[in-house]
Design an enzyme around this catalytic site. Structure first.
Site, PDB file in Angstrom:
ATOM      1  CG  HIS A  66      -1.914   1.350   1.347  1.00  0.00           C
ATOM      2  ND1 HIS A  66      -3.154   0.932   1.192  1.00  0.00           N
ATOM      3  CD2 HIS A  66      -1.725   2.551   1.829  1.00  0.00           C
ATOM      4  CE1 HIS A  66      -3.968   2.238   1.385  1.00  0.00           C
ATOM      5  NE2 HIS A  66      -2.910   3.104   1.887  1.00  0.00           N
ATOM      6  CD  GLU A  67       1.697   3.711   3.738  1.00  0.00           C
ATOM      7  OE1 GLU A  67       2.160   4.695   3.366  1.00  0.00           O
ATOM      8  OE2 GLU A  67       0.581   3.484   4.212  1.00  0.00           O
ATOM      9  CG  HIS A  70       0.271   6.307  -0.461  1.00  0.00           C
ATOM     10  ND1 HIS A  70      -0.837   6.879  -1.134  1.00  0.00           N
ATOM     11  CD2 HIS A  70      -0.093   5.461   0.526  1.00  0.00           C
ATOM     12  CE1 HIS A  70      -1.956   6.465  -0.339  1.00  0.00           C
ATOM     13  NE2 HIS A  70      -1.599   5.913   0.509  1.00  0.00           N
ATOM     14  CG  HIS A  73       0.423   8.468  -7.323  1.00  0.00           C
ATOM     15  ND1 HIS A  73      -0.856   8.588  -6.836  1.00  0.00           N
ATOM     16  CD2 HIS A  73       0.363   9.057  -8.312  1.00  0.00           C
ATOM     17  CE1 HIS A  73      -1.626   9.497  -7.515  1.00  0.00           C
ATOM     18  NE2 HIS A  73      -0.762   9.870  -8.477  1.00  0.00           N
TER      19      HIS A  73
END
Length: 273
Positions: A66-67, A70, A73
């Site tokens: 998940h991180e 981020h 991105h």
């Protein structure tokens, strides 16, 4: 595992993942005074560092994926956009992170036929959708209602907020599992004191589901990579639309609910066996 699972996004994406692992973007060691949770941070002129306390379990595997969503991105937005457009809108902030999670889940389900392992993974997914789509939509509805009540001159007392919150929990989850104590939960959720953005967890996860299902089933990842590189050079809804996810239509949420239903049925069949 993460690199292998997310390799469907192509060489450029994987190369950034490898930068994260090789160049010490990820602070994983638990330490005295270090805060809990997991975060991707940094600035336009730094690497998108990740702070977490790694534990050797499946939840942390998903958290790291998940991180990293981020961070990639952020990295791509800053690499391909000038400073003024180098950050992305809150509306799309949870898309890359949950796309990674969905791709990881698809990969793991492809690896294991063991019913107990599949049941564990499916339950993890269903719990994620419950917490990210259903619960955050509930939060957004509650937040909208109390703003409207304030506009109508209704005093936002603790009793009023608690009663409305209980009613909404009973509507979303049923009276059978809505205990009287749940009515006080609103008071400990910090998002209700922020700038009205909890809805974007649900919309972001839905967009991510459409992206991940399309790409994992053989679709071209290029539009998704273009989305990651867009930063805020255009309105977020336009950035998503150019990548093939039109949030003015219901396709993304329909795909999410369809996937949720299919995986719920598989879990039920495994439990019956």
């Amino acid at each position: 595992i993460i690199v292998e699972a997310i390799s469907v996004l192509g060489d450029e994406f994987v190369s950034v993942l490898r930068k994260a692992f090789d160049n010490r973007w990820i602070d994983i060691v638990e330490n005295k005074g270090k805060r809990s949770g997991a975060y991707s941070s940094g600035s336009y002129s730094t690497a998108p560092y990740i702070l977490m306390n790694w534990q050797e379990n499946i939840d942390n595997l998903f958290t790291l994926a998940h991180e990293l969503g981020h961070s990639v991105h952020s990295y791509m937005s800053r690499k391909y956009q000038p400073y003024v457009y180098g950050d992305y809108s809150i509306f799309v902030a949870e898309v890359a992170s949950t796309t990674n999670e969905n791709l990881l889940l698809n990969y793991l389900l492809d690896q294991y036929e063991d019913p107990q392992i599949r049941a564990f993974l499916l339950n993890h997914y269903l719990d994620t959708v419950k917490g990210t789509v259903f619960r955050q939509t509930q939060f957004a509805e509650f937040e909208h209602e109390i703003h409207r009540a304030d506009q109508d001159g209704i005093a936002l007392t603790a009793d009023y907020l608690a009663d409305r919150y209980l009613e909404m929990n009973e509507f979303y989850y049923g009276k059978e599992i809505s205990t009287p104590e749940i009515k006080h939960e609103w008071s400990r959720i910090p998002h209700f004191y922020y700038n009205y953005y909890v809805y974007q967890y649900a919309t972001g996860f839905s967009a991510a589901t459409l992206f991940s299902e399309t790409i994992y089933n053989g679709g071209d990842a290029t539009p998704y990579l273009d989305f990651l590189k867009s930063g805020s050079k255009d309105y977020p809804i336009n950035v998503l639309a150019k990548a093939g996810v039109n949030m003015k239509e219901t396709t993304a949420i329909d795909t999410t609910l369809k996937t949720f239903g299919q995986r719920m049925e598989e879990l039920r069949s495994l439990i019956v066996k």
